[in-house]
Write an enzyme that holds these catalytic residues in place. Structure first.
Site, PDB file in Angstrom:
ATOM      1  N   ASP A   1      67.594  35.085 105.350  1.00 39.68           N
ATOM      2  CA  ASP A   1      68.736  34.732 104.418  1.00 39.68           C
ATOM      3  C   ASP A   1      68.896  35.288 103.325  1.00 39.68           C
ATOM      4  OD1 ASP A   1      69.188  33.029 106.688  1.00 39.68           O
ATOM      5  OD2 ASP A   1      69.831  31.330 105.568  1.00 39.68           O
TER       6      ASP A   1
ATOM      7  N   TYR B   1      69.229  39.213 103.734  1.00 41.94           N
ATOM      8  CA  TYR B   1      70.591  39.288 103.978  1.00 41.94           C
ATOM      9  C   TYR B   1      71.435  39.203 102.874  1.00 41.94           C
ATOM     10  CZ  TYR B   1      75.357  39.441 105.949  1.00 41.94           C
ATOM     11  OH  TYR B   1      76.719  39.708 106.162  1.00 41.94           O
TER      12      TYR B   1
ATOM     13  N   SER C   1      98.613  24.521 127.259  1.00 41.05           N
ATOM     14  CA  SER C   1      97.491  23.807 127.260  1.00 41.05           C
ATOM     15  C   SER C   1      97.093  23.414 128.924  1.00 41.05           C
ATOM     16  CB  SER C   1      97.792  22.463 126.482  1.00 41.05           C
ATOM     17  OG  SER C   1      97.700  21.367 127.291  1.00 41.05           O
TER      18      SER C   1
ATOM     19  N   LYS D   1      84.127  22.856 127.327  1.00 44.28           N
ATOM     20  CA  LYS D   1      85.344  22.708 126.977  1.00 44.28           C
ATOM     21  C   LYS D   1      85.225  22.395 125.366  1.00 44.28           C
ATOM     22  CE  LYS D   1      89.969  20.383 126.940  1.00 44.28           C
ATOM     23  NZ  LYS D   1      90.111  20.101 125.610  1.00 44.28           N
TER      24      LYS D   1
ATOM     25  N   ARG E   1      97.033  28.248 117.366  1.00 40.77           N
ATOM     26  CA  ARG E   1      97.678  28.034 118.346  1.00 40.77           C
ATOM     27  C   ARG E   1      99.216  27.337 117.999  1.00 40.77           C
ATOM     28  NH1 ARG E   1      97.367  23.485 122.990  1.00 40.77           N
ATOM     29  NH2 ARG E   1      99.556  23.316 123.227  1.00 40.77           N
TER      30      ARG E   1
ATOM     31  N   LYS F   1      88.511  27.955 135.632  1.00 44.97           N
ATOM     32  CA  LYS F   1      89.728  28.656 136.093  1.00 44.97           C
ATOM     33  C   LYS F   1      89.236  29.285 137.177  1.00 44.97           C
ATOM     34  CE  LYS F   1      89.520  29.255 130.817  1.00 44.97           C
ATOM     35  NZ  LYS F   1      89.083  29.758 129.630  1.00 44.97           N
TER      36      LYS F   1
ATOM     37  N   CYS G   1      64.476  -4.953  96.987  1.00 44.69           N
ATOM     38  CA  CYS G   1      63.443  -5.321  95.839  1.00 44.69           C
ATOM     39  C   CYS G   1      64.082  -6.240  94.989  1.00 44.69           C
ATOM     40  CB  CYS G   1      63.194  -4.017  95.232  1.00 44.69           C
ATOM     41  SG  CYS G   1      64.565  -3.332  94.413  1.00 44.69           S
TER      42      CYS G   1
ATOM     43  N   CYS H   1      70.624   1.132  94.267  1.00 45.77           N
ATOM     44  CA  CYS H   1      69.703   0.263  93.576  1.00 45.77           C
ATOM     45  C   CYS H   1      68.896   1.191  92.439  1.00 45.77           C
ATOM     46  CB  CYS H   1      68.516  -0.082  94.761  1.00 45.77           C
ATOM     47  SG  CYS H   1      67.037  -0.654  94.169  1.00 45.77           S
TER      48      CYS H   1
ATOM     49  N   CYS I   1      61.470   0.787  94.268  1.00 40.26           N
ATOM     50  CA  CYS I   1      62.061  -0.112  95.414  1.00 40.26           C
ATOM     51  C   CYS I   1      61.294   0.206  96.675  1.00 40.26           C
ATOM     52  CB  CYS I   1      63.559   0.257  95.429  1.00 40.26           C
ATOM     53  SG  CYS I   1      64.160  -0.637  96.866  1.00 40.26           S
TER      54      CYS I   1
HETATM   55  S1  IVH Z   1      91.439  27.671 128.177  1.00 35.71           S
HETATM   56  C1  IVH Z   1      95.976  28.290 129.385  1.00 35.71           C
HETATM   57  N1  IVH Z   1      88.858  27.586 127.869  1.00 35.71           N
HETATM   58  O1  IVH Z   1      91.430  23.028 125.542  1.00 35.71           O
HETATM   59  C2  IVH Z   1      94.421  28.022 129.317  1.00 35.71           C
HETATM   60  N2  IVH Z   1      90.528  26.083 126.739  1.00 35.71           N
HETATM   61  O2  IVH Z   1      93.345  21.364 126.730  1.00 35.71           O
HETATM   62  C3  IVH Z   1      94.260  27.181 127.921  1.00 35.71           C
HETATM   63  N3  IVH Z   1      89.466  24.669 125.073  1.00 35.71           N
HETATM   64  O3  IVH Z   1      94.138  24.692 123.730  1.00 35.71           O
HETATM   65  C4  IVH Z   1      92.968  27.367 127.272  1.00 35.71           C
HETATM   66  N4  IVH Z   1      87.258  25.438 125.572  1.00 35.71           N
HETATM   67  O4  IVH Z   1      91.930  24.503 122.549  1.00 35.71           O
HETATM   68  C5  IVH Z   1      90.265  26.946 127.495  1.00 35.71           C
HETATM   69  N5  IVH Z   1      86.716  27.231 127.348  1.00 35.71           N
HETATM   70  C6  IVH Z   1      87.879  26.822 127.268  1.00 35.71           C
HETATM   71  C7  IVH Z   1      88.238  26.135 126.259  1.00 35.71           C
HETATM   72  C8  IVH Z   1      89.446  25.571 125.827  1.00 35.71           C
HETATM   73  C9  IVH Z   1      88.267  24.499 124.816  1.00 35.71           C
HETATM   74  C10 IVH Z   1      90.409  24.032 124.245  1.00 35.71           C
HETATM   75  C11 IVH Z   1      91.895  24.902 123.654  1.00 35.71           C
HETATM   76  C12 IVH Z   1      92.953  24.402 124.698  1.00 35.71           C
HETATM   77  C13 IVH Z   1      92.635  23.149 125.090  1.00 35.71           C
HETATM   78  C14 IVH Z   1      93.413  22.946 126.377  1.00 35.71           C
END
Ligand code: IVH
Length: 651
Positions: free
Chosen positions: A18, A21, A67, A100, A121, A272, A391, A406, A411
């Site tokens: 560190d 750097y 979401s 997630k 978002r 996905k 104590c 304390c 102590c």
């Molecule tokens: S995909 C349409 N991938 O989870 C696809 N989301 O409930 C939307 N999140 O708003 C997101 N890790 O903030 C995706 N590997 C991940 C994720 C992720 C966390 C959060 C994200 C999103 C929420 C969805």
């Protein structure tokens, strides 16, 4: 420097220390200082946080940031998989699964390889422009070589659990409310108006979408993750391709098991459908894609009854109230204690003994009480004891402090904690010196502080419970080895309030000698980076105490390392000059003025004394200006400072 940023923040694999750097950073700052025409938006110096802003501008997303639907158990995950299979009518397909992350999502835009904009978002259609704050996130590249002309990376901003804990400890010391969880603190830190504050919070960013014109660029999601990794983004390594729902569910289970061992919070797994063509066929509902699902882990919360509130005493003498709970299982762990932090927290929760509470376990944080769910029938209020439960010493709550302490430095509870801190990994690293041993050493009067550790004998250790000759010898060996630990660790081990690992390292690098630090006055101490009046005062207070000076002598006699090579800041024309800034300057923020002074080797401190070289005063300068005039310290306005900086550069 870019390479080292990438090694450190993205790959977690630094090649330089560190302080090396930091030295590069100062060198670059000095170069940019004398050649302002060389400063670019993607320079590493631009990550430290510039001018505060008035507010955030709303910006529309290139395509909606919607979401995800949730699956709360295996059955719901299988339902999702069945729907996908039906809609794809027998076409073969694969899932890409990722953890997630529990943070907040953000879109980062790049133009001609340069980071240009970051948007939170928000409501999914429109978010807030947080470009300047996002620039301080080191894991987010400011420049991507050989990149697509224009693209967008979406991902999650998170705060590591250890940074979250550190932040809350600091906030507690400063009497500020604690953040409830790492997600809230990441969100709060990204949305402050002062980028320098965001910079200090050390946020992280994990990328999970690569878009061009609001649409995925690569035909497969896995390919896209791989491409982002190649471009220098941080992509979470805990992701995989799953051939079917069975493989997907096993991945979910293994991540749930790994959950507690990760350095950040995750609350599930996102799956996905990998192929973008198939994603398009599956399409979207009003709020979420049909091609993805969030498998949510069960919340690590449970209700239980507070049977008692007891008080623990820490190294600094702080009394921490702890709730003794009716034992309850939370995702595989039995919880019977939860920290209540301090008196104010108990008041805030309106908690009394007998109440039913909601408990949460998150990361490696000690379980905490989220809220009171039901009042008990016979509620017993808690009051902080007036005497230390260990104590019997006086308990004092200083004004403006959240903690009651304390004040007896002998102590036993404080002694034990002091020894544990001294021996801890990363400090003096005395393996085997754990709680059981520290308890016995103090209770039997074998040691009355860390100094005693170095005069322990084999016979003394052999007289302890559960101590065979082998382990006793091993411990003596480990104690002996700790004598070689470098100065910074010795300093950290002393347990001076506000002097943790980082400050200890800075002090060691700056002064190179424990005796010099012990003898330095407050102004001299403040010539070290990041050491302000509060820390300086604490160091002085420590060494002014005769008992601590005795301790230092015992440690010297024990042969600990009191010196090291000085790795101070690269010198500049202003080395040795100290500045105090006061009032509002017409064009520069205080941070900018400080950076420019430091780039030339000068030091900025908070309090004016005879030794101050210059006071720089802007509008509405107050008592510091008066004091400067009284002491005859030269006073500069902004023009004067700029003149001095310019003339210094030619030296
Ligand atoms: S995909 C349409 N991938 O989870 C696809 N989301 O409930 C939307 N999140 O708003 C997101 N890790 O903030 C995706 N590997 C991940 C994720 C992720 C966390 C959060 C994200 C999103 C929420 C969805």
């Amino acid at each position: 420097m870019r390479r080292h940023e990438h090694l450190y923040y993205v790959l977690d694999h630094p090649e330089i220390s560190d302080s090396q750097y930091d030295a590069l950073m100062r060198q670059l700052q000095a170069i940019e200082e004398s050649h302002p025409e060389l400063v670019t938006a993607d320079s590493p110096t631009q990550r430290v946080g510039g001018k505060p802003r008035e507010g955030f501008v709303k910006v529309r997303h290139s395509s909606a940031m919607l979401s995800l639907d949730n699956a709360l158990n295996e059955g719901e995950l299988l339902d999702f998989d069945r729907r996908v299979r039906e809609l794809l009518a027998g076409d073969p397909f694969q899932y890409t699964a990722e953890v997630k992350l529990d943070g907040l999502s953000m879109a980062a835009h790049y133009d001609s390889g340069l980071f240009v904009k970051a948007i939170t978002r928000g409501d999914g259609l429109e978010g807030e422009d947080v470009t300047e704050n996002a620039r301080t996130i080191r894991a987010l590249p400011l420049r991507v070589p050989n990149a697509l002309p224009r693209f967008e990376v979406r991902g999650e901003v998170v705060m590591l659990t250890k940074n979250f804990q550190k932040l809350n400890e600091e906030r507690e010391r400063e009497g500020l409310p604690r953040y409830a969880n790492p997600r809230n603190s990441a969100a709060g830190s990204l949305r402050v108006l002062e980028p320098a504050v965001t910079a200090a919070r050390q946020l992280n960013f994990f990328a999970y979408f690569l878009l061009v014109d609001g649409k995925p660029f690569y035909p497969g999601h896995w390919e896209s993750l791989e491409a982002m990794r190649q471009m220098g983004f941080k992509v979470n390594p805990r992701s995989c391709v799953c051939a079917d729902a069975g493989a997907l569910f096993s991945f979910c289970q293994s991540m749930e098991e790994a959950r507690d061992t990760l350095p950040y919070e995750i609350d599930g797994v996102v799956a996905k459908v990998d192929s973008v063509a198939q994603q398009d066929r599956l399409g979207w509902t009003a709020k979420a894609p049909r091609w993805a699902i969030a498998f949510k882990f069960p919340p690590r919360q449970a209700e239980t009854v507070v049977e008692n509130i007891e008080v623990q005493v820490g190294r600094t003498g702080a009394l921490t109230p702890v709730a003794r709970l009716r034992p309850v299982a939370i995702s595989g762990v039995t919880v019977s204690n939860a920290t209540l932090h301090n008196e104010d927290e108990i008041q805030r929760l309106d908690l009394r003994i007998g109440d039913t509470v909601l408990i949460e376990r998150s990361g490696d944080v000690i379980p905490k009480v989220v809220r009171v769910v039901r009042h008990g029938e016979h509620r017993v209020p808690f009051t902080m004891p007036a005497r230390c439960p260990i104590c019997g010493g006086d308990v004092v709550r200083a004004e403006g402090e959240a903690a009651s302490r304390c004040v007896n430095s002998n102590c036993p509870a404080r002694l034990k904690e002091t020894i544990l801190h001294f021996a801890a990994r990363g400090v003096m690293d005395i393996d085997g010196m754990g709680e059981a041993l520290a308890d016995q050493l103090v209770d039997r009067g074998l040691v009355d502080g860390v100094a005693g550790i170095y005069s322990l004998t084999l016979d003394q250790l052999l007289g302890l419970e559960r101590m065979g000759p082998k382990s006793a010898e091993k411990i003596l060996q480990n104690i002996d080895r700790s004598r070689a630990q470098p100065l910074a660790r010795v300093l950290n081990g002393l347990g001076i309030p506000f002097v943790g690992e980082r400050t200890a390292q800075i002090l060691a690098d700056t002064f190179g000698d424990l005796d010099k630090i012990a003898a330095a006055d407050s102004d001299a101490l403040q010539t070290a980076n990041e050491v302000g009046p509060k820390v300086a005062q604490s160091i002085r207070g420590f060494f002014d105490d005769a008992r601590n000076r005795d301790l230092v002598e015992v440690l010297r006699a024990a042969g600990l390392q009191f010196t090291q090579e000085i790795r101070g800041p690269v010198g500049g024309p202003l080395t040795g000059s100290t500045f105090v800034l006061t009032g509002t300057l017409p064009t520069m923020t205080r941070e900018q003025a400080k950076a420019r002074i430091e780039a030339l080797g000068g030091k900025v401190t908070d309090s004016v004394s005879k030794k101050t070289t210059y006071v720089v005063a802007g509008e509405a300068a107050g008592s510091k200006l008066t004091k400067a005039e009284k002491l005859g310290v030269p006073v500069l306005d902004e023009a004067g400072l700029l003149g001095l900086l310019d003339s210094s550069k030619s030296i």
